[in-house]
Design an enzyme around this catalytic site. Structure first.
Site, PDB file in Angstrom:
ATOM      1  N   HIS A   9       4.715 -16.463 -15.560  1.00 26.81           N
ATOM      2  CA  HIS A   9       6.068 -15.909 -15.500  1.00 26.81           C
ATOM      3  C   HIS A   9       6.090 -14.387 -15.419  1.00 26.81           C
ATOM      4  O   HIS A   9       7.013 -13.816 -14.860  1.00 26.81           O
ATOM      5  CB  HIS A   9       6.870 -16.382 -16.725  1.00 26.81           C
ATOM      6  N   HIS A  98     -20.802  -5.774  -6.569  1.00 32.28           N
ATOM      7  CA  HIS A  98     -21.858  -6.108  -7.528  1.00 32.28           C
ATOM      8  C   HIS A  98     -21.764  -7.533  -8.062  1.00 32.28           C
ATOM      9  O   HIS A  98     -22.804  -8.158  -8.301  1.00 32.28           O
ATOM     10  CB  HIS A  98     -21.811  -5.156  -8.726  1.00 32.28           C
TER      11      HIS A  98
END
Length: 150
Positions: A9, A98
Site C-alpha cells: 500500500h 557485483h
C-alpha cells in the site's frame, strides 16, 4: 525484457510510475498488485514476484514497500532470488555489477518517484562484472542450498 512488479500500500503510486516508465521503454510489465490504498502484507507480494523470477517466467522483478527492508528480507528467502535494496543509484550499480541482483527493492517512504526511475534505469543497464563476484555468488548459492563453505 519481462519484468514483474509489485508494491504494498505504501508503494502503489511509485509502482504505477515505474510500470509506465518500463512499458514506455518496451519492457513487458507484469503487475502483481496491490492496486489500492488498503493495507496489505508484503510477504505474499514478494513471493509472487520471486516465484516468477526464480521460475524463469520473468527476467527481473521489482518490489516496492515503505522502506523496502522487510521486502528485501522476504524476497531473499526465495531460492534463486538475489534482491537488492537500493536507495541510491550507487547501490543499484553495485547491486547489478557485483551481486547480479534479479529483484530490485525500493522504499517509497525513502526516495521519490524520480529517484526510483533513475535507480531502476541504473539497475537495469549495469552489466554484471563476473570474476571474483561470480565466485562470491557461487558461495551464496551454496549457503542457500545449506552447504558449508570451505
Amino acid at each position: 525484457m519481462r519484468i514483474v512488479i509489485a508494491a504494498d500500500h505504501n508503494g502503489v503510486a511509485m509502482k504505477k510510475r515505474l510500470a509506465a516508465w518500463l512499458a514506455d521503454r518496451g519492457h513487458e510489465v507484469d503487475d502483481r498488485g496491490t492496486h489500492g490504498g488498503d493495507v496489505v502484507d508484503y510477504p505474499a507480494l514478494c513471493a509472487s514476484v520471486g516465484e516468477q523470477v526464480a521460475g524463469g517466467r520473468a527476467e527481473r522483478g521489482i518490489v516496492i514497500g515503505g522502506t523496502g527492508g522487510g521486502e528485501a528480507i522476504a524476497c531473499n528467502k526465495i531460492r534463486g532470488i538475489r534482491a537488492g535494496l537500493c536507495h541510491s543509484e550507487f547501490l543499484a550499480e553495485i547491486s547489478s555489477a557485483h551481486n547480479r541482483s534479479n529483484v530490485l527493492v525500493l522504499g517509497a517512504k525513502v526516495i521519490d518517484e524520480e529517484a526510483a526511475v533513475r535507480i531502476t534505469e541504473v539497475w537495469l543497464t549495469t552489466p554484471f562484472k563476473g570474476g571474483v563476484h561470480q565466485r562470491r555468488l557461487d558461495q551464496i548459492a551454496a549457503l542457500e542450498r545449506g552447504e558449508p563453505l570451505d
